[in-house]
Design a protein around this motif. Structure first.
Motif, PDB file in Angstrom:
ATOM      1  N   VAL A 119       1.201  -1.074   0.133  1.00 16.55           N
ATOM      2  CA  VAL A 119      -0.067   0.529   0.290  1.00 16.55           C
ATOM      3  C   VAL A 119       0.660   1.169   0.714  1.00 16.55           C
ATOM      4  N   ASN A 120       0.970   2.309   1.199  1.00 19.05           N
ATOM      5  CA  ASN A 120       2.126   2.931   1.532  1.00 19.05           C
ATOM      6  C   ASN A 120       2.931   3.090   2.754  1.00 19.05           C
ATOM      7  N   LEU A 121       3.739   3.774   2.737  1.00 18.48           N
ATOM      8  CA  LEU A 121       4.794   3.820   3.995  1.00 18.48           C
ATOM      9  C   LEU A 121       3.608   4.403   5.282  1.00 18.48           C
ATOM     10  N   LEU A 122       2.844   5.883   4.435  1.00 17.74           N
ATOM     11  CA  LEU A 122       2.774   6.348   5.620  1.00 17.74           C
ATOM     12  C   LEU A 122       1.375   5.612   6.208  1.00 17.74           C
ATOM     13  N   SER A 123       0.339   4.538   5.504  1.00 17.64           N
ATOM     14  CA  SER A 123      -0.702   4.067   6.424  1.00 17.64           C
ATOM     15  C   SER A 123      -0.264   2.632   7.339  1.00 17.64           C
ATOM     16  N   ALA A 124       0.971   1.934   7.002  1.00 14.44           N
ATOM     17  CA  ALA A 124       2.027   1.076   8.054  1.00 14.44           C
ATOM     18  C   ALA A 124       2.799   1.690   9.420  1.00 14.44           C
ATOM     19  N   VAL A 125       3.061   3.012   8.641  1.00 21.25           N
ATOM     20  CA  VAL A 125       3.417   3.860  10.446  1.00 21.25           C
ATOM     21  C   VAL A 125       1.974   4.339  10.635  1.00 21.25           C
ATOM     22  N   LEU A 126       0.697   5.046  10.250  1.00 15.85           N
ATOM     23  CA  LEU A 126      -0.372   4.746  11.583  1.00 15.85           C
ATOM     24  C   LEU A 126      -1.020   3.883  12.380  1.00 15.85           C
ATOM     25  N   THR A 127      -1.011   2.593  11.441  1.00 16.10           N
ATOM     26  CA  THR A 127      -1.569   1.199  11.858  1.00 16.10           C
ATOM     27  C   THR A 127      -0.657   1.166  13.107  1.00 16.10           C
ATOM     28  N   LEU A 128       0.529   1.191  12.714  1.00 18.19           N
ATOM     29  CA  LEU A 128       1.493   1.233  13.993  1.00 18.19           C
ATOM     30  C   LEU A 128       1.236   1.936  15.277  1.00 18.19           C
ATOM     31  N   SER A 129       1.164   2.652  14.571  1.00 23.46           N
ATOM     32  CA  SER A 129       1.237   3.917  16.092  1.00 23.46           C
ATOM     33  C   SER A 129      -0.045   4.243  16.632  1.00 23.46           C
ATOM     34  N   ALA A 130      -0.990   3.085  15.977  1.00 24.41           N
ATOM     35  CA  ALA A 130      -2.244   2.319  16.938  1.00 24.41           C
ATOM     36  C   ALA A 130      -2.015   2.024  17.205  1.00 24.41           C
ATOM     37  N   THR A 131      -1.179   0.763  17.026  1.00 29.03           N
ATOM     38  CA  THR A 131      -0.993  -0.449  18.529  1.00 29.03           C
ATOM     39  C   THR A 131       0.130   0.031  19.359  1.00 29.03           C
ATOM     40  N   LEU A 132       0.993   0.901  19.254  1.00 29.40           N
ATOM     41  CA  LEU A 132       2.154   0.992  20.070  1.00 29.40           C
ATOM     42  C   LEU A 132       0.849   2.515  21.343  1.00 29.40           C
ATOM     43  N   PHE A 133       0.144   3.177  20.760  1.00 33.78           N
ATOM     44  CA  PHE A 133       0.002   4.425  21.579  1.00 33.78           C
ATOM     45  C   PHE A 133      -1.735   3.130  22.297  1.00 33.78           C
ATOM     46  N   TYR A 134      -2.252   2.126  21.828  1.00 36.91           N
ATOM     47  CA  TYR A 134      -3.263   1.481  22.733  1.00 36.91           C
ATOM     48  C   TYR A 134      -2.486   0.964  23.408  1.00 36.91           C
ATOM     49  N   VAL A 135      -1.554   0.159  23.300  1.00 39.55           N
ATOM     50  CA  VAL A 135      -0.299  -0.792  24.298  1.00 39.55           C
ATOM     51  C   VAL A 135       0.638   0.939  25.447  1.00 39.55           C
ATOM     52  N   ALA A 162      -8.065   6.988   9.366  1.00 35.68           N
ATOM     53  CA  ALA A 162      -7.100   7.389   8.230  1.00 35.68           C
ATOM     54  C   ALA A 162      -6.867   6.682   7.666  1.00 35.68           C
ATOM     55  N   VAL A 163      -6.389   5.833   8.289  1.00 38.76           N
ATOM     56  CA  VAL A 163      -4.847   4.669   8.113  1.00 38.76           C
ATOM     57  C   VAL A 163      -6.493   4.513   6.549  1.00 38.76           C
ATOM     58  N   GLY A 164      -7.484   4.031   5.920  1.00 40.30           N
ATOM     59  CA  GLY A 164      -8.393   3.664   4.769  1.00 40.30           C
ATOM     60  C   GLY A 164      -8.088   4.863   4.257  1.00 40.30           C
ATOM     61  N   TRP A 165      -8.253   5.841   4.329  1.00 39.69           N
ATOM     62  CA  TRP A 165      -8.250   7.092   3.627  1.00 39.69           C
ATOM     63  C   TRP A 165      -6.711   7.589   2.594  1.00 39.69           C
ATOM     64  N   VAL A 166      -5.942   7.107   3.517  1.00 41.71           N
ATOM     65  CA  VAL A 166      -4.213   7.416   3.769  1.00 41.71           C
ATOM     66  C   VAL A 166      -3.589   6.151   2.211  1.00 41.71           C
ATOM     67  N   THR A 169      -5.276   7.257  -0.656  1.00 41.03           N
ATOM     68  CA  THR A 169      -4.682   8.880  -1.103  1.00 41.03           C
ATOM     69  C   THR A 169      -3.249   9.271  -0.953  1.00 41.03           C
ATOM     70  N   GLY A 170      -2.852   8.212   0.246  1.00 39.79           N
ATOM     71  CA  GLY A 170      -0.949   8.473   0.228  1.00 39.79           C
ATOM     72  C   GLY A 170      -0.807   9.705   1.390  1.00 39.79           C
ATOM     73  N   SER A 171      -1.647  10.181   1.486  1.00 38.93           N
ATOM     74  CA  SER A 171      -1.503  11.529   2.891  1.00 38.93           C
ATOM     75  C   SER A 171      -2.635  11.470   3.259  1.00 38.93           C
ATOM     76  N   LEU A 172      -2.703  12.020   4.649  1.00 38.03           N
ATOM     77  CA  LEU A 172      -3.223  13.213   5.697  1.00 38.03           C
ATOM     78  C   LEU A 172      -3.711  14.297   5.653  1.00 38.03           C
ATOM     79  N   ASP A 173      -5.172  13.718   5.214  1.00 35.33           N
ATOM     80  CA  ASP A 173      -6.400  15.540   4.277  1.00 35.33           C
ATOM     81  C   ASP A 173      -7.105  15.741   5.464  1.00 35.33           C
ATOM     82  N   LEU A 174      -7.674  16.777   5.063  1.00 36.59           N
ATOM     83  CA  LEU A 174      -8.364  17.682   6.157  1.00 36.59           C
ATOM     84  C   LEU A 174      -9.912  16.235   6.094  1.00 36.59           C
ATOM     85  N   PRO A 175      -9.943  15.775   5.075  1.00 37.95           N
ATOM     86  CA  PRO A 175     -11.307  14.742   5.424  1.00 37.95           C
ATOM     87  C   PRO A 175     -10.561  13.206   7.170  1.00 37.95           C
ATOM     88  N   ALA A 176      -9.747  13.021   6.815  1.00 38.69           N
ATOM     89  CA  ALA A 176      -9.130  12.313   7.543  1.00 38.69           C
ATOM     90  C   ALA A 176      -9.124  12.683   9.245  1.00 38.69           C
TER      91      ALA A 176
END
Length: 306
Positions: A119-135, A162-166, A169-176
Protein backbone atom coordinates in the motif's frame (compact mmCIF):
# COMPACT_ATOMS: atom_id res chain seq x y z
CA UNK A 1 -23.75 -44.57 29.63
CA UNK A 2 -23.64 -42.26 26.59
CA UNK A 3 -20.80 -41.72 24.20
CA UNK A 4 -19.82 -38.53 22.41
CA UNK A 5 -18.91 -38.43 18.76
CA UNK A 6 -15.69 -36.85 17.56
CA UNK A 7 -17.65 -33.88 16.16
CA UNK A 8 -19.10 -33.18 19.64
CA UNK A 9 -15.73 -33.00 21.41
CA UNK A 10 -13.34 -30.19 20.55
CA UNK A 11 -9.81 -31.39 19.76
CA UNK A 12 -6.83 -29.69 21.42
CA UNK A 13 -6.07 -27.88 18.18
CA UNK A 14 -9.66 -26.64 17.90
CA UNK A 15 -9.58 -25.42 21.50
CA UNK A 16 -6.28 -23.62 20.92
CA UNK A 17 -7.63 -22.02 17.74
CA UNK A 18 -10.70 -20.83 19.64
CA UNK A 19 -8.46 -19.40 22.36
CA UNK A 20 -6.45 -17.40 19.82
CA UNK A 21 -9.64 -16.11 18.22
CA UNK A 22 -10.81 -14.91 21.65
CA UNK A 23 -7.39 -13.35 22.22
CA UNK A 24 -7.89 -11.10 19.19
CA UNK A 25 -11.30 -9.71 20.32
CA UNK A 26 -12.84 -10.27 16.86
CA UNK A 27 -15.98 -8.16 17.38
CA UNK A 28 -13.85 -5.09 18.06
CA UNK A 29 -11.77 -5.82 14.96
CA UNK A 30 -14.85 -5.97 12.73
CA UNK A 31 -16.00 -2.53 13.84
CA UNK A 32 -12.53 -1.02 13.39
CA UNK A 33 -12.20 -2.52 9.91
CA UNK A 34 -15.57 -1.11 8.90
CA UNK A 35 -14.39 2.40 9.79
CA UNK A 36 -11.25 1.81 7.71
CA UNK A 37 -13.46 0.67 4.85
CA UNK A 38 -15.45 3.89 5.14
CA UNK A 39 -12.24 5.90 4.93
CA UNK A 40 -11.23 4.08 1.74
CA UNK A 41 -14.59 4.57 0.04
CA UNK A 42 -14.59 8.25 0.94
CA UNK A 43 -11.08 8.77 -0.41
CA UNK A 44 -11.85 6.89 -3.61
CA UNK A 45 -15.25 8.60 -4.03
CA UNK A 46 -16.55 5.21 -4.99
CA UNK A 47 -15.29 1.64 -4.84
CA UNK A 48 -11.60 1.52 -3.88
CA UNK A 49 -9.01 -0.60 -5.63
CA UNK A 50 -9.82 -4.17 -4.58
CA UNK A 51 -6.22 -5.21 -3.89
CA UNK A 52 -5.54 -2.15 -1.74
CA UNK A 53 -8.82 -2.66 0.08
CA UNK A 54 -8.03 -6.30 0.88
CA UNK A 55 -4.49 -5.53 2.05
CA UNK A 56 -5.71 -2.75 4.33
CA UNK A 57 -8.39 -5.00 5.82
CA UNK A 58 -5.98 -7.89 6.35
CA UNK A 59 -3.23 -5.64 7.68
CA UNK A 60 -5.65 -3.82 9.95
CA UNK A 61 -7.06 -7.09 11.26
CA UNK A 62 -3.58 -8.40 12.04
CA UNK A 63 -2.48 -5.20 13.77
CA UNK A 64 -5.69 -4.99 15.83
CA UNK A 65 -5.44 -8.66 16.76
CA UNK A 66 -1.88 -8.16 17.93
CA UNK A 67 -2.73 -5.04 19.91
CA UNK A 68 -5.58 -6.86 21.64
CA UNK A 69 -3.30 -9.79 22.46
CA UNK A 70 -0.73 -7.48 24.06
CA UNK A 71 -3.52 -5.73 25.96
CA UNK A 72 -4.77 -9.03 27.37
CA UNK A 73 -1.26 -10.03 28.39
CA UNK A 74 -0.61 -6.79 30.28
CA UNK A 75 -4.11 -6.59 31.80
CA UNK A 76 -4.29 -10.23 32.89
CA UNK A 77 -4.47 -9.23 36.58
CA UNK A 78 -7.34 -6.83 35.90
CA UNK A 79 -9.12 -9.37 33.71
CA UNK A 80 -8.86 -11.98 36.45
CA UNK A 81 -10.51 -9.63 38.94
CA UNK A 82 -13.48 -8.82 36.67
CA UNK A 83 -16.34 -11.26 36.13
CA UNK A 84 -16.74 -10.21 32.48
CA UNK A 85 -13.14 -11.02 31.58
CA UNK A 86 -11.92 -13.67 34.01
CA UNK A 87 -12.30 -16.43 31.40
CA UNK A 88 -10.08 -14.77 28.80
CA UNK A 89 -7.46 -17.14 27.37
CA UNK A 90 -4.39 -15.62 29.04
CA UNK A 91 -6.13 -15.52 32.43
CA UNK A 92 -7.13 -19.19 32.34
CA UNK A 93 -3.81 -20.30 30.90
CA UNK A 94 -5.12 -21.42 27.50
CA UNK A 95 -2.42 -19.19 25.99
CA UNK A 96 0.81 -18.50 27.85
CA UNK A 97 2.15 -15.02 28.50
CA UNK A 98 5.09 -15.65 26.18
CA UNK A 99 2.89 -16.84 23.34
CA UNK A 100 0.49 -13.91 23.75
CA UNK A 101 3.40 -11.44 23.52
CA UNK A 102 4.95 -13.26 20.55
CA UNK A 103 1.59 -13.34 18.76
CA UNK A 104 1.03 -9.63 19.40
CA UNK A 105 4.45 -8.62 18.12
CA UNK A 106 4.49 -10.96 15.12
CA UNK A 107 1.07 -9.94 13.80
CA UNK A 108 2.03 -6.28 13.96
CA UNK A 109 5.32 -6.91 12.16
CA UNK A 110 3.47 -8.75 9.39
CA UNK A 111 0.82 -6.01 9.20
CA UNK A 112 3.48 -3.30 8.89
CA UNK A 113 5.31 -5.24 6.17
CA UNK A 114 2.13 -5.85 4.18
CA UNK A 115 0.99 -2.23 4.28
CA UNK A 116 4.44 -0.75 3.68
CA UNK A 117 5.15 -2.94 0.64
CA UNK A 118 1.71 -3.29 -0.94
CA UNK A 119 0.00 0.00 0.00
CA UNK A 120 2.22 2.84 1.25
CA UNK A 121 4.56 3.59 4.13
CA UNK A 122 2.32 6.21 5.76
CA UNK A 123 -0.57 3.76 6.17
CA UNK A 124 1.83 1.25 7.74
CA UNK A 125 3.23 3.85 10.15
CA UNK A 126 -0.25 4.99 11.19
CA UNK A 127 -1.37 1.40 11.78
CA UNK A 128 1.67 0.65 13.90
CA UNK A 129 1.20 3.90 15.81
CA UNK A 130 -2.34 2.81 16.73
CA UNK A 131 -0.97 -0.38 18.28
CA UNK A 132 1.83 1.41 20.12
CA UNK A 133 -0.58 4.06 21.45
CA UNK A 134 -3.10 1.45 22.55
CA UNK A 135 -0.53 -0.68 24.33
CA UNK A 136 1.85 1.87 25.83
CA UNK A 137 -0.32 4.96 26.34
CA UNK A 138 -3.77 3.53 27.07
CA UNK A 139 -3.08 0.06 28.51
CA UNK A 140 0.18 0.65 30.37
CA UNK A 141 0.09 4.37 31.25
CA UNK A 142 -3.51 5.54 31.55
CA UNK A 143 -5.92 2.70 32.24
CA UNK A 144 -4.77 2.20 35.82
CA UNK A 145 -4.10 5.84 36.67
CA UNK A 146 -6.58 8.28 35.11
CA UNK A 147 -10.32 8.77 34.71
CA UNK A 148 -9.47 10.19 31.28
CA UNK A 149 -7.99 6.86 30.20
CA UNK A 150 -10.63 6.14 27.59
CA UNK A 151 -10.77 9.75 26.37
CA UNK A 152 -7.07 9.94 25.52
CA UNK A 153 -6.67 6.23 24.83
CA UNK A 154 -9.54 6.37 22.37
CA UNK A 155 -7.16 7.93 19.86
CA UNK A 156 -5.87 4.44 19.05
CA UNK A 157 -9.28 3.24 17.89
CA UNK A 158 -9.80 6.43 15.89
CA UNK A 159 -6.84 5.81 13.59
CA UNK A 160 -8.29 3.07 11.28
CA UNK A 161 -10.52 5.38 9.18
CA UNK A 162 -7.55 7.70 8.67
CA UNK A 163 -5.52 4.68 7.57
CA UNK A 164 -8.24 3.89 5.03
CA UNK A 165 -8.03 7.42 3.62
CA UNK A 166 -4.22 7.42 3.53
CA UNK A 167 -4.15 4.00 1.83
CA UNK A 168 -5.97 5.49 -1.17
CA UNK A 169 -4.59 9.03 -1.27
CA UNK A 170 -1.12 8.61 0.20
CA UNK A 171 -1.56 11.73 2.31
CA UNK A 172 -3.15 12.76 5.59
CA UNK A 173 -5.74 15.35 4.55
CA UNK A 174 -8.56 17.23 6.31
CA UNK A 175 -11.24 14.54 5.70
CA UNK A 176 -8.98 11.98 7.37
CA UNK A 177 -8.65 14.27 10.40
CA UNK A 178 -12.44 14.56 10.58
CA UNK A 179 -12.85 10.79 10.40
CA UNK A 180 -10.33 10.42 13.21
CA UNK A 181 -12.10 13.08 15.29
CA UNK A 182 -15.54 11.53 14.81
CA UNK A 183 -14.42 8.16 16.19
CA UNK A 184 -12.39 9.91 18.90
CA UNK A 185 -15.45 11.78 20.20
CA UNK A 186 -17.67 8.69 19.79
CA UNK A 187 -15.44 6.56 22.03
CA UNK A 188 -16.10 8.19 25.46
CA UNK A 189 -19.93 8.02 25.40
CA UNK A 190 -19.74 4.51 23.99
CA UNK A 191 -17.28 3.24 26.58
CA UNK A 192 -18.69 5.20 29.52
CA UNK A 193 -22.08 3.60 28.87
CA UNK A 194 -20.39 0.21 29.15
CA UNK A 195 -18.44 1.28 32.24
CA UNK A 196 -21.70 2.31 33.94
CA UNK A 197 -22.87 -1.27 33.54
CA UNK A 198 -19.54 -2.64 34.79
CA UNK A 199 -18.69 -0.04 37.43
CA UNK A 200 -18.65 -2.59 40.26
CA UNK A 201 -16.34 -4.82 38.23
CA UNK A 202 -13.99 -1.92 37.57
CA UNK A 203 -14.09 -0.91 41.23
CA UNK A 204 -13.14 -4.44 42.34
CA UNK A 205 -10.22 -4.38 39.90
CA UNK A 206 -9.12 -0.88 41.04
CA UNK A 207 -9.50 0.59 37.56
CA UNK A 208 -10.31 4.33 37.84
CA UNK A 209 -13.05 4.48 35.26
CA UNK A 210 -15.14 7.66 35.39
CA UNK A 211 -18.23 6.11 37.10
CA UNK A 212 -16.01 4.59 39.79
CA UNK A 213 -14.16 7.80 40.64
CA UNK A 214 -16.56 10.62 39.74
CA UNK A 215 -19.88 8.83 40.15
CA UNK A 216 -22.81 7.89 37.97
CA UNK A 217 -24.35 11.35 37.59
CA UNK A 218 -21.14 13.04 36.38
CA UNK A 219 -20.61 10.17 33.94
CA UNK A 220 -24.12 10.66 32.55
CA UNK A 221 -23.51 14.39 32.05
CA UNK A 222 -20.18 13.66 30.39
CA UNK A 223 -21.86 11.22 28.01
CA UNK A 224 -24.41 13.85 27.00
CA UNK A 225 -21.71 16.50 26.51
CA UNK A 226 -19.63 14.29 24.22
CA UNK A 227 -22.75 13.24 22.32
CA UNK A 228 -23.60 16.89 21.62
CA UNK A 229 -20.01 17.57 20.53
CA UNK A 230 -20.13 14.52 18.28
CA UNK A 231 -23.31 15.73 16.56
CA UNK A 232 -21.73 19.14 16.01
CA UNK A 233 -18.58 17.55 14.61
CA UNK A 234 -20.38 15.17 12.25
CA UNK A 235 -22.49 18.07 10.96
CA UNK A 236 -19.42 20.29 10.47
CA UNK A 237 -17.87 17.52 8.38
CA UNK A 238 -20.59 18.01 5.77
CA UNK A 239 -19.63 21.68 5.47
CA UNK A 240 -16.19 20.73 4.15
CA UNK A 241 -17.71 19.36 0.93
CA UNK A 242 -15.95 16.01 1.40
CA UNK A 243 -19.32 14.37 2.01
CA UNK A 244 -22.73 15.10 0.59
CA UNK A 245 -26.43 15.00 1.30
CA UNK A 246 -26.68 11.25 1.89
CA UNK A 247 -24.11 11.49 4.67
CA UNK A 248 -25.57 14.69 6.09
CA UNK A 249 -29.09 13.29 6.38
CA UNK A 250 -27.88 10.05 7.88
CA UNK A 251 -25.51 11.67 10.37
CA UNK A 252 -28.13 14.10 11.64
CA UNK A 253 -30.76 11.39 12.18
CA UNK A 254 -28.26 9.08 13.84
CA UNK A 255 -26.89 11.89 16.01
CA UNK A 256 -30.31 13.03 17.18
CA UNK A 257 -31.14 9.46 18.17
CA UNK A 258 -27.84 9.25 20.07
CA UNK A 259 -28.80 12.40 21.99
CA UNK A 260 -32.23 10.89 22.71
CA UNK A 261 -30.62 7.84 24.33
CA UNK A 262 -28.19 10.06 26.27
CA UNK A 263 -31.03 12.26 27.57
CA UNK A 264 -33.07 9.21 28.49
CA UNK A 265 -30.09 7.91 30.45
CA UNK A 266 -29.91 11.24 32.30
CA UNK A 267 -33.60 11.05 33.21
CA UNK A 268 -33.58 7.52 34.56
CA UNK A 269 -32.30 6.48 37.99
CA UNK A 270 -28.95 4.77 38.41
CA UNK A 271 -27.65 3.00 35.35
CA UNK A 272 -31.04 2.36 33.77
CA UNK A 273 -30.75 3.24 30.11
CA UNK A 274 -27.00 2.54 29.96
CA UNK A 275 -27.38 -0.75 28.11
CA UNK A 276 -29.68 0.62 25.35
CA UNK A 277 -27.27 3.54 24.90
CA UNK A 278 -24.28 1.21 24.71
CA UNK A 279 -25.95 -1.03 22.14
CA UNK A 280 -27.11 1.98 20.12
CA UNK A 281 -23.59 3.42 20.13
CA UNK A 282 -22.36 0.30 18.32
CA UNK A 283 -25.18 0.59 15.79
CA UNK A 284 -24.49 4.32 15.43
CA UNK A 285 -20.85 3.98 14.40
CA UNK A 286 -21.55 1.21 11.92
CA UNK A 287 -24.51 3.08 10.43
CA UNK A 288 -22.57 6.36 10.24
CA UNK A 289 -19.77 4.78 8.24
CA UNK A 290 -22.32 2.97 6.12
CA UNK A 291 -23.73 6.42 5.34
CA UNK A 292 -20.22 7.55 4.38
CA UNK A 293 -19.86 4.58 2.03
CA UNK A 294 -23.31 5.17 0.51
CA UNK A 295 -22.52 8.87 0.13
CA UNK A 296 -19.31 8.03 -1.71
CA UNK A 297 -21.17 5.76 -4.11
CA UNK A 298 -24.16 8.08 -4.65
CA UNK A 299 -22.68 11.53 -4.10
CA UNK A 300 -25.24 14.33 -3.93
CA UNK A 301 -23.83 17.67 -2.82
CA UNK A 302 -25.90 19.21 -0.03
CA UNK A 303 -25.20 22.67 -1.46
CA UNK A 304 -27.05 21.74 -4.68
CA UNK A 305 -30.29 21.64 -2.69
CA UNK A 306 -29.91 25.15 -1.31
Amino acid sequence: MTTQTTSQVASPSQSLFKAYVELTKPRIIVLLLFTALGGMFLAAQGTPDVVVMLVVLVGGALASAGANALNQWFDRDIDEAMSRTRKRPVVVGAISNTHAIAFGVLTNVVAFALLATLVNLLSAVLTLSATLFYVFVYTMALKRTSTQNIVIGGAAGAIPPAVGWVAITGSLDLPAIYLFAIVFFWTPPHFWALSLLLKDDYASANVPMLPVVAGVDITKRSILLYTLLMLALTTMFALTGAVGLVYLAGSVVLGVLFIYYAVRLMQRPGVEGAKPLYLYSLLYLGALFLAIIADSLFKVGWYSWM
